[in-house]
Design a protein around this motif. Structure first.
Motif: not given
Length: 570
Positions: A308-321
């Motif tokens: 879950k934390e990884l998914e959150i980090q991935i979504s945050m990374r996509q939002e940051m990109e």
């Protein structure tokens, strides 16, 4: 003491004045060009695009910034949404804007709302209703913004003139989110040749005001670019931290998977041993198995949390990109806007120099025209003097003509009787000539018959024939004398009245003495000496002083005139 130009209230007032002037210019130019064009306008019409850009700048002036995940955001879509509460007719526009599938940003929705309001011809009504509710606008605008001051009411009044324009826009295929809103000042500064002195001064002041506005806008854009660059640096740092944390989380997931596999192997081994071993050891092994299951549950729960934390980090990374891409696009747009504004500023400076040069050249032209006017006045005076001289000469020529007419009349009165007598003599001579010709013909016919009948007597009758020729020549000499007198009279101005006498004169060639009364021997009148000649003796034609076209002349006159023309200089 602090300078007034650094006061924010002064800067805002100056920006409001510049935006109001630009709105006046854009609305006036749009109305004039649309009326000259005489058709329905579309989204590709350049003055209409510039009008929407100016309106966007007016609505953005003094707009309060809202904090979002990506930073501060300024959008004029919020105030425009309030219009449907004030004017119920605007609800249809707002609903259609929200239903458009291609619009993703509030800026694009605001641009679409402006276009639909202009198509409805109610943009001025909506803006007046919005400006009158300043208590609602205070939520979105600063106190010294354009929409909160009297300049906004002036612009809303100017928008009434746009009701005469018919516009039609296709909103579905147009990308309103990514358009760059830069004012093109060159569209309002091209008409410099046809303006007068006062209009030229007004244009120069307008150019200076626009220059100040462009410089202030340039400074503001520089500040926003610096802020965006700082945000980009912070986002890059946070992105590096997130990538490091993501790598640590990936390593931890890998270790947890390995431990999970190891626990599965241990549990399977324990189950097999329980099946093979005695029943007494099953209690101890069951306890170990329960502990292993607890440990497995904890590990699986930990794995789920990590995923879950990884998914959150991935979504945050996509939002940051995505935020990075949008910021890069915004920075590129701001840089393009800066480049275009600098280019427009250079164009304004060049236009200022050009106007100064044209002013100097117009002064020189005025001086040259004044000199030309003085020269023309002198020439007119000279022409008036020459006209007076020509009038005097004309009067003298009229007097000479009248005197010549009097002389001509007197000459006609004096010589009219002589001409009549000469005509009578000529008639008598022609009659005698005709009689002689008849006798000559009869004599010739007789001699021919006699010669044919008696050929031996031809030599004996040659002498009488020569005697007859001598007689005919003497008669011709007698006839020439009255003809010469008639030629002398014809050289006088009375020859127009005496032209019918030529047909009554004897038709005898003056050179070869051929008889012109015979049908096979035609005669001609020489236009130079007025003599009668046959075709063989008058084959040449020459232009004479009395006529432009070539006239028939005799051979002696032709030789004489050719010598005269060859010796004359012209």
């Amino acid at each position: 003491m602090r300078d007034d130009t650094e006061d924010p209230n002064y800067l805002m007032a100056n920006e409001r004045m510049n935006l109001m002037n630009m709105a006046k210019l854009s609305i006036k130019g749009l109305i004039e060009s649309a009326l000259n064009l005489g058709r329905t306008l579309d989204s590709d019409y350049a003055p209409l695009q510039q009008f929407f850009v100016v309106m966007e700048h007016c609505l953005k002036h003094g707009l309060k910034a809202k904090k979002t995940f990506l930073g501060q955001n300024k959008s004029f879509w919020g105030p425009l949404e309030l219009v449907e509460k004030l004017v119920p007719e605007a609800a249809e526009i707002t609903a259609s804007v929200k239903d458009l599938p291609g619009l993703k940003t509030p800026v694009g929705r605001g641009r679409a709302w402006l276009r639909l309001a202009l198509m409805q011809k109610k943009l001025s009504e909506y803006m007046k209703a919005l400006i009158n509710k300043k208590e609602l606008l205070s939520e979105f605008y600063e106190p010294n913004a354009l929409m909160m001051e009297e300049e906004g009411a002036i612009i809303a009044g100017l928008l009434v003139g746009l009701n005469v324009i018919d516009a039609n826009f296709c909103m579905k295929g147009e990308d309103l989110d990514s358009q760059v809103g830069v004012i093109d000042f060159s569209m309002y500064l091209k008409d410099g040749n046809s303006s007068k002195g006062s209009e030229g001064d007004g244009q120069i002041t307008a150019i200076l005001d626009q220059k100040n506005y462009v410089e202030e806008l340039n400074r503001h854009l520089n500040a926003t670019v610096n802020n965006l660059q700082a945000k980009v640096d912070a986002l890059e740092k946070s992105n590096t931290k997130l990538t490091e944390e993501l790598a640590v989380a990936n390593n931890r997931i890998i270790t947890l998977q390995e431990e999970m596999e190891r626990v599965k192997e241990e549990s399977s081994y324990i189950l097999e041993s329980n099946r093979k071993g005695p029943k007494q050891d099953r209690t101890s092994e069951g306890q170990a198995l329960s502990e292993a299951r607890k440990h497995l549950k904890e590990e699986t729960q930990l794995r789920l949390d990590v995923e879950k934390e990884l998914e959150i980090q991935i979504s945050m990374r996509q939002e940051m990109e995505l935020a990075m891409k949008m910021l890069e696009k915004d920075v590129c747009e701001k840089q393009d806007a800066l480049v275009s504004l600098r280019q427009q500023l250079d164009d304004l400076r060049a236009l200022k120099h050009e106007l100064a040069f044209k002013l100097q050249s117009s002064d020189l032209g005025v001086k040259q025209k004044s000199e030309l006017n003085s020269r023309l006045e002198e020439k007119t005076n000279q022409m008036a003097a020459t006209i007076k001289q020509l009038e005097q000469r004309l009067r003298q020529a009229e007097r000479g003509r009248q005197s010549a007419e009097l002389d001509n009349r007197l000459f006609k009165q004096d010589f009219g009787d002589k001409i009549n007598s000469l005509q009578l003599e000529v008639e008598e001579l022609t009659r005698q000539r005709n009689q002689l010709e008849l006798e000559l013909k009869q004599e010739r016919e007789r001699r021919l018959q006699s010669n044919r009948s008696i050929p031996g007597r031809g030599s004996q009758k040659s002498e009488p024939k020569t005697d007859g020729k001598h007689k005919i020549q003497e008669e011709n000499v007698k006839l020439k004398k009255p003809l010469e007198e008639s030629h002398r009279l014809q050289s006088h101005p009375v020859d127009e009245q005496d032209q019918p006498l030529l047909s009554e004169q004897p038709q005898m060639c003056q050179l070869c003495q051929e008889d012109g009364s015979l049908p096979k021997v035609p005669v001609n009148v020489c236009k130079n000496c007025r003599g009668i000649f046959c075709d063989a003796c008058s084959t040449n034609e020459l232009p004479l002083p009395s006529s432009i076209k070539p006239e028939r002349v005799c051979n002696p006159c032709h030789e004489h005139l050719m010598k005269q023309y060859s010796t004359s200089p012209s």
